[in-house]
Design a protein around this motif. Structure first.
Motif, PDB file in Angstrom:
ATOM      1  N   GLU A  62       4.621  -0.125  18.308  1.00 41.61           N
ATOM      2  CA  GLU A  62       4.614   0.970  17.340  1.00 41.61           C
ATOM      3  C   GLU A  62       3.445   1.926  17.592  1.00 41.61           C
ATOM      4  O   GLU A  62       3.563   3.134  17.404  1.00 41.61           O
ATOM      5  N   SER A  63       2.316   1.376  18.023  1.00 42.71           N
ATOM      6  CA  SER A  63       1.162   2.224  18.336  1.00 42.71           C
ATOM      7  C   SER A  63       1.428   3.055  19.589  1.00 42.71           C
ATOM      8  O   SER A  63       0.995   4.210  19.685  1.00 42.71           O
ATOM      9  N   GLN A  64       2.126   2.462  20.547  1.00 41.86           N
ATOM     10  CA  GLN A  64       2.501   3.206  21.746  1.00 41.86           C
ATOM     11  C   GLN A  64       3.404   4.385  21.382  1.00 41.86           C
ATOM     12  O   GLN A  64       3.203   5.512  21.864  1.00 41.86           O
TER      13      GLN A  64
ATOM     14  N   LEU B 111      11.845   8.877  19.198  1.00 40.46           N
ATOM     15  CA  LEU B 111      11.224   8.204  20.337  1.00 40.46           C
ATOM     16  C   LEU B 111      11.556   6.714  20.340  1.00 40.46           C
ATOM     17  O   LEU B 111      11.740   6.117  21.410  1.00 40.46           O
ATOM     18  N   LYS B 112      11.647   6.129  19.176  1.00 43.13           N
ATOM     19  CA  LYS B 112      12.014   4.714  19.070  1.00 43.13           C
ATOM     20  C   LYS B 112      13.390   4.469  19.677  1.00 43.13           C
ATOM     21  O   LYS B 112      13.607   3.480  20.403  1.00 43.13           O
TER      22      LYS B 112
ATOM     23  N   GLU C 232      14.311   2.530  23.371  1.00 37.57           N
ATOM     24  CA  GLU C 232      14.863   1.239  22.975  1.00 37.57           C
ATOM     25  C   GLU C 232      15.164   0.386  24.210  1.00 37.57           C
ATOM     26  O   GLU C 232      15.770   0.854  25.175  1.00 37.57           O
ATOM     27  N   ASP C 233      14.667  -0.826  24.192  1.00 38.73           N
ATOM     28  CA  ASP C 233      14.857  -1.769  25.307  1.00 38.73           C
ATOM     29  C   ASP C 233      14.224  -1.279  26.608  1.00 38.73           C
ATOM     30  O   ASP C 233      14.637  -1.681  27.703  1.00 38.73           O
TER      31      ASP C 233
END
Length: 212
Positions: A130-132, A157-158, A162-163
């Motif tokens: 999450e920090s990245q 961005l998440k 993803e993966d």
């Protein structure tokens, strides 16, 4: 309501003597940092970072110390942030640690340079995912329309990563502060505090006691 002028505290938890100081300020700092960790001081690696802008107007904010060694003190941030721009413009900064539980403070002044990219890559990959993502989502110090805008960028961005492994943004990385002076302050009764300054002269650390 208490008057601010009436608020005071007597410091009685320790003392500092020159004969007990380590010859290396880095060793002295590490000793104090370990004691702050053992004492469970609140946020023992939090440090005030002071910079100046192009108009010589000072700024300060809290960052987290992530490494310390014989070359200096390391922290990480967004290179494009306000502090990043000020560090780039002057290559100078100051740090101030305060551990109230031990009635101690450490003041550091010196020059700044970026750490090698590999070190920034290694630390970035050690951070929580999450920090990245946050390092990518936030254009630090820039004006935003709303908190929702930031949340939307983060969620986009998440999904994008993803993966997948998240690479370090080129605008994010570490700085090394190479000190020219390091001062250790121990609070004492009657405001007769102990202050010792290590100053770098001709590649040697000279220790001087300062008046409180």
């Amino acid at each position: 309501m208490n008057k601010l002028a009436d608020i005071r505290k007597e410091y009685t938890k320790g003392y500092l003597q020159k004969e007990n100081l380590k010859t290396s300020p880095f060793q002295q700092f590490n000793d104090w940092l370990q004691e702050a960790l053992i004492a469970q001081c609140n946020e023992p690696t939090a440090v005030t970072l002071a910079t100046v802008d192009k108009d010589l107007m000072p700024n300060c904010r809290i960052v987290l110390l992530k490494d310390v060694h014989s070359d200096g003190f390391v922290f990480f941030t967004n290179y494009n942030s306000q502090k990043g721009q000020e560090l780039s413009a002057t290559n100078k900064a100051a740090l101030n640690f305060f551990w109230p539980e031990l009635e101690r403070q450490v003041r550091i002044r010196g020059t700044i340079k970026k750490v090698p990219s590999l070190k920034s890559d290694e630390y970035f990959q050690s951070r929580p995912r999450e920090s990245q993502l946050g390092a990518w989502a936030s254009n630090q110090s820039q004006v935003v329309d709303s908190s929702q805008q930031l949340t939307n960028q983060f969620e986009q961005l998440k999904k994008q990563y993803e993966d997948q492994s998240i690479p370090r943004p080129l605008h994010w990385g570490g700085y090394l502060l190479e000190p020219i002076s390091i001062e250790f302050w121990q609070g004492k009764a009657n405001r007769m505090h102990d202050r010792f300054q290590y100053r770098l002269e001709d590649n040697n650390w000279i220790i001087r006691q300062l008046a409180p």
